[in-house]
Design an enzyme around this catalytic site. Structure first.
Site, PDB file in Angstrom:
ATOM      1  N   ALA A 144       0.817  -1.284   0.133  1.00  0.00           N
ATOM      2  CA  ALA A 144      -0.147   0.059   0.076  1.00  0.00           C
ATOM      3  C   ALA A 144       0.878   1.333  -0.067  1.00  0.00           C
ATOM      4  O   ALA A 144       0.548   2.275  -0.664  1.00  0.00           O
ATOM      5  CB  ALA A 144      -0.968   0.034   1.182  1.00  0.00           C
ATOM      6  N   SER A 145       1.929   1.217   0.779  1.00  0.00           N
ATOM      7  CA  SER A 145       2.831   2.529   0.804  1.00  0.00           C
ATOM      8  C   SER A 145       3.466   2.626  -0.547  1.00  0.00           C
ATOM      9  O   SER A 145       3.456   3.843  -0.970  1.00  0.00           O
ATOM     10  CB  SER A 145       3.950   2.106   1.920  1.00  0.00           C
ATOM     11  OG  SER A 145       4.774   3.034   1.766  1.00  0.00           O
TER      12      SER A 145
ATOM     13  N   GLU B  34      10.943  -4.606  15.250  1.00  0.00           N
ATOM     14  CA  GLU B  34       9.718  -3.711  14.697  1.00  0.00           C
ATOM     15  C   GLU B  34       8.641  -3.580  15.844  1.00  0.00           C
ATOM     16  O   GLU B  34       7.602  -3.100  15.345  1.00  0.00           O
ATOM     17  CB  GLU B  34       9.223  -4.551  13.444  1.00  0.00           C
ATOM     18  CG  GLU B  34      10.384  -4.568  12.525  1.00  0.00           C
ATOM     19  CD  GLU B  34      10.501  -3.194  11.615  1.00  0.00           C
ATOM     20  OE1 GLU B  34       9.577  -2.826  11.370  1.00  0.00           O
ATOM     21  OE2 GLU B  34      11.819  -2.833  11.442  1.00  0.00           O
TER      22      GLU B  34
ATOM     23  N   HIS C 278       4.652  -7.013   8.406  1.00  0.00           N
ATOM     24  CA  HIS C 278       4.841  -7.337   9.828  1.00  0.00           C
ATOM     25  C   HIS C 278       3.942  -8.409  10.129  1.00  0.00           C
ATOM     26  O   HIS C 278       2.697  -8.641   9.326  1.00  0.00           O
ATOM     27  CB  HIS C 278       4.298  -5.871  10.448  1.00  0.00           C
ATOM     28  CG  HIS C 278       5.339  -5.108  10.680  1.00  0.00           C
ATOM     29  ND1 HIS C 278       5.063  -3.692  10.181  1.00  0.00           N
ATOM     30  CD2 HIS C 278       6.800  -5.127  10.616  1.00  0.00           C
ATOM     31  CE1 HIS C 278       5.993  -3.063  10.327  1.00  0.00           C
ATOM     32  NE2 HIS C 278       7.113  -3.590  10.717  1.00  0.00           N
TER      33      HIS C 278
ATOM     34  N   CYS D  25      -2.095  -1.100  13.187  1.00  0.00           N
ATOM     35  CA  CYS D  25      -1.006  -0.160  12.861  1.00  0.00           C
ATOM     36  C   CYS D  25      -0.837   1.164  13.801  1.00  0.00           C
ATOM     37  O   CYS D  25       0.209   1.459  14.187  1.00  0.00           O
ATOM     38  CB  CYS D  25      -0.546   0.211  11.425  1.00  0.00           C
ATOM     39  SG  CYS D  25       0.091  -1.332  10.369  1.00  0.00           S
TER      40      CYS D  25
END
EC number: 3.5.3.23
Length: 447
Positions: free
Chosen positions: A27-28, A174, A250, A370
């Site tokens: 998506a980023s 992370e 993730h 997130c």
């Protein structure tokens, strides 16, 4: 004593933008260079926080980072006034400049790993900021994150803070995006599930080939040691390298847990049967541990990524029922919406689905899960939290007014090089630290 899980959502910063910096985040990358709306993004986030507060959950706010990060630019050799540093960096090293303007701190699932007092050897809530070494733009966050967390959770009688792990990929961490806690009740000792992408010191073990595995087993083990966790109450599971290569950057993009529920995709883990058996054994039989596996035939990995089915929040409502907090993208998918509707009729604790619009975050690669950092705590520990960061009607109104006062409606890639944006951002953050009573957590405030 009453125990509960609080959610602390990241407040979207004044420089919210789409830079496509996160390799492995579909998506980023797909929205890179598009104009963003910082005001709309911040208000969408605040609306979700207020909605969860209205559902009866404890909801807090976590402040954003200062961006652009001119201090890092100076470390990289750019000189002059702040305006000159920004101008030079934008012209001479545009990729570096975009990185120091990143809006990524809004995704507070990556801010830290947290272990509640019920699990730790000293009976305190432990915090370790994630070092986020795999991505340059995120590796700029942990020092300020640590200061903000210490300003929120100040009382040393109840809270213990650790320095982030060494800044090296061998200990790539992370944060809570790869950590889930399962328990019979929030106040009882639970099983802390750490998920990793690769072994740092053993290259013979499975690893993804297309996209990086950002989190190592060695980082998981280090955090467990720092937090004083018992080996009998920890499980380490490796994320499936094949799903990482499909864009599952993730674990919280492919699995999510809450109390006695683990909700995950069929392809989420390596050696899943062996590891789930270990998880079941350590969890025990009272109450039943619900392992909800979504089959490929029900929802594909690609559809799960597109809709962020697993980047949802599973929360326990005051009445005891569990609800899934999902992005509206899940409701717009025929396969996912049908699955979720059917799930509420099954013999599991999940009985409600609530959809929220977080499209500004979704377009930048992050869903509801997130945006939040979970902290299980007691009522006494809650009273020791900085009360100014806890959501209520007054804070919701004040933060919306703050956004209206300081945020731009639109930001393009070219706007990031406007020196005025730095001044606007610092003015906004200085005001925010007073609203949230954080003190001087930003470097510009300490000069």
């Amino acid at each position: 004593m009453k125990y509960f899980e609080a959610n602390f959502d990241g407040l979207v910063g004044p420089t919210h933008n789409y830079a496509g910096l996160s390799i492995g985040n579909v998506a980023s990358l797909s929205n890179a260079k598009n104009s963003s709306s910082p005001r709309q993004a911040a208000k969408q986030g605040l609306s979700k926080m207020k909605a969860l507060h209205d559902l009866g959950l404890v909801q807090g706010v976590l402040a954003p980072q200062e961006r652009p990060d001119v201090y890092t630019l100076r470390r990289l050799g750019f000189t002059g006034t702040d305006a000159q540093v920004i101008e030079k960096a934008a012209k001479q090293a545009p990729a570096v400049f975009k990185a120091v303007c990143s809006a990524s701190s809004m995704w507070t699932a990556n801010a830290a790993t947290i272990s509640p007092s019920a699990d730790t050897a000293d009976g305190k809530v432990h915090f370790t900021p994630a070092n986020l070494t795999n991505k340059f733009h995120r590796s700029l966050e942990p020092v300020t994150t640590g200061k903000i967390l210490q300003a929120m959770f100040r009382d040393p009688q109840h809270f213990a803070h650790h320095t982030h792990l060494p800044d090296n990929d061998h200990f790539g961490d992370e944060g809570a995006a790869n950590h889930t806690r399962l328990c019979s009740a929030y106040g009882k000792r639970g099983i802390e599930l750490f998920v990793f992408g690769r072994y740092a010191f053993d290259s013979s073990q499975p690893a993804p080939k297309r996209f990086p595995a950002r989190h190592t087993l060695e980082a998981c083990e280090a955090v467990a040691r720092l937090h004083g966790l018992s080996a009998e109450h920890v499980v380490y599971m490796q994320q499936n390298p094949d799903v990482i290569d499909q864009g599952v950057f993730h674990n919280d993009v492919i699995a999510v847990g809450n109390q006695n529920v683990l909700f995950y995709h069929q392809q989420a883990f390596i050696d899943s049967q062996q590891k789930l058996t270990e998880l079941q054994r350590k969890f025990g039989n009272a109450p039943q541990l619900h392992l909800i596996e979504v089959k490929d035939s029900e929802v594909s990995v690609a559809e799960a990524i597109k809709t962020y089915l697993f980047n949802t929040q599973v929360v326990t409502l005051p009445g005891g029922e569990m609800a899934i907090i999902a992005p509206t993208e899940c409701s717009e998918s025929t396969a996912v919406s049908a699955y979720l509707a059917a799930l509420t009729e099954r013999n599991t604790p999940i009985k409600q689905i609530h959809y929220y619009d977080v499209k500004q975050s979704m377009r930048n690669g992050g869903g509801p899960a997130c945006l939040r950092l979970r902290v299980a705590m007691s009522e006494q520990e809650k009273q020791a939290v900085n009360q100014n960061v806890l959501m209520n009607d007054a804070l919701f109104t004040r933060l919306n007014q703050w956004v209206d006062k300081h945020y731009r409606d639109q930001i393009s890639e070219a706007d990031l090089a406007d020196p005025q944006l730095l001044l606007e951002s610092r003015t906004a953050l200085d005001d925010l630290t007073q609203i949230l009573a954080l003190g001087s957590v930003y470097q510009f405030q300490q000069e």
